[in-house]
Scaffold this motif. Structure first.
Motif, mmCIF file in Angstrom:
data_model
loop_
_atom_site.group_PDB
_atom_site.id
_atom_site.type_symbol
_atom_site.label_atom_id
_atom_site.label_comp_id
_atom_site.label_asym_id
_atom_site.label_seq_id
_atom_site.Cartn_x
_atom_site.Cartn_y
_atom_site.Cartn_z
ATOM 1 N N THR A 48 43.234 40.102 27.874
ATOM 2 C CA THR A 48 44.021 41.180 28.365
ATOM 3 C C THR A 48 45.410 40.877 28.124
ATOM 4 O O THR A 48 45.951 40.373 27.146
ATOM 5 C CB THR A 48 43.999 40.929 30.084
ATOM 6 O OG1 THR A 48 44.937 40.070 30.476
ATOM 7 C CG2 THR A 48 42.802 41.002 30.697
ATOM 8 N N ALA A 54 39.206 38.832 30.607
ATOM 9 C CA ALA A 54 38.571 39.905 31.285
ATOM 10 C C ALA A 54 37.046 39.795 30.982
ATOM 11 O O ALA A 54 36.605 39.828 29.693
ATOM 12 C CB ALA A 54 38.962 41.110 31.107
ATOM 13 N N VAL A 56 34.077 42.626 30.929
ATOM 14 C CA VAL A 56 33.893 43.925 30.928
ATOM 15 C C VAL A 56 32.257 44.080 30.986
ATOM 16 O O VAL A 56 31.526 43.659 30.118
ATOM 17 C CB VAL A 56 34.406 44.711 29.817
ATOM 18 C CG1 VAL A 56 34.286 46.325 29.948
ATOM 19 C CG2 VAL A 56 35.915 44.383 29.938
ATOM 20 N N ARG A 68 31.112 51.443 33.573
ATOM 21 C CA ARG A 68 31.979 50.178 33.541
ATOM 22 C C ARG A 68 32.354 49.690 34.524
ATOM 23 O O ARG A 68 33.344 50.343 35.319
ATOM 24 C CB ARG A 68 32.997 50.797 32.380
ATOM 25 C CG ARG A 68 34.050 49.619 31.813
ATOM 26 C CD ARG A 68 34.818 49.937 30.854
ATOM 27 N NE ARG A 68 34.345 50.510 29.845
ATOM 28 C CZ ARG A 68 34.689 50.719 28.633
ATOM 29 N NH1 ARG A 68 36.136 50.822 28.488
ATOM 30 N NH2 ARG A 68 34.226 51.122 27.446
ATOM 31 N N ARG A 69 32.602 48.333 34.579
ATOM 32 C CA ARG A 69 33.139 47.459 35.408
ATOM 33 C C ARG A 69 34.038 46.380 34.931
ATOM 34 O O ARG A 69 33.261 45.819 34.055
ATOM 35 C CB ARG A 69 32.331 47.012 36.552
ATOM 36 C CG ARG A 69 32.949 46.100 37.665
ATOM 37 C CD ARG A 69 32.514 46.154 38.816
ATOM 38 N NE ARG A 69 32.185 47.437 39.513
ATOM 39 C CZ ARG A 69 31.598 48.113 40.345
ATOM 40 N NH1 ARG A 69 30.881 47.156 41.144
ATOM 41 N NH2 ARG A 69 31.476 49.168 41.026
ATOM 42 N N SER A 70 35.404 45.863 35.159
ATOM 43 C CA SER A 70 35.927 44.991 34.862
ATOM 44 C C SER A 70 36.227 43.939 35.961
ATOM 45 O O SER A 70 36.606 44.242 36.812
ATOM 46 C CB SER A 70 37.242 45.341 34.132
ATOM 47 O OG SER A 70 36.898 46.370 32.985
ATOM 48 N N GLU A 71 36.167 42.549 35.385
ATOM 49 C CA GLU A 71 36.599 41.559 36.193
ATOM 50 C C GLU A 71 37.528 40.869 35.505
ATOM 51 O O GLU A 71 37.510 40.739 34.222
ATOM 52 C CB GLU A 71 35.431 40.851 36.691
ATOM 53 C CG GLU A 71 34.322 41.293 37.469
ATOM 54 C CD GLU A 71 33.023 40.461 37.506
ATOM 55 O OE1 GLU A 71 33.178 39.318 38.027
ATOM 56 O OE2 GLU A 71 32.201 40.933 37.446
#
Length: 102
Positions: A48, A54, A56, A68-71
């Motif tokens: 990041t 991250a 994704v 879409r999801r990000s952790e």
């Protein structure tokens, strides 16, 4: 010298040399014409802007925009463990790595 030339000179947009860019990008597909199923799942791990890592995840029907999801993780190893977990889940559900298209 006009404003645009000064701006280009002042800001160097190249990535910093001190950051080790360790990126992973995996594209999976699950296609079953008998059930009218054509899905994709993308798993990506990368740095990041703040130095964290991250994971994704992107998924949806092939040809659509999808979701879409990000952790976010403090360490790249934690993001890699999460990626391996999601990869195992998706392969159990029948997803396979996308073949390279000519």
């Amino acid at each position: 010298m006009d404003f645009a030339q000064r701006r280009v000179r002042r800001f160097d947009m190249s990535p910093p040399r001190s950051i080790d860019i360790d990126q992973i990008h995996i594209v999976l597909e699950r296609v079953d014409p008998a059930e009218n199923m054509a899905r994709y799942y993308v798993l990506s791990v990368g740095p990041t802007l703040f130095g964290n890592s991250a994971l994704v995840r992107e998924w949806g029907r092939i040809g659509s925009r999808g979701r879409r999801r990000s952790e976010f993780f403090d360490q790249a190893a934690e993001a890699r463990v999460a990626l391996d977990t999601w990869l195992a889940r998706k392969t159990r559900r029948g997803y396979v790595a996308r073949r390279m298209r000519p």
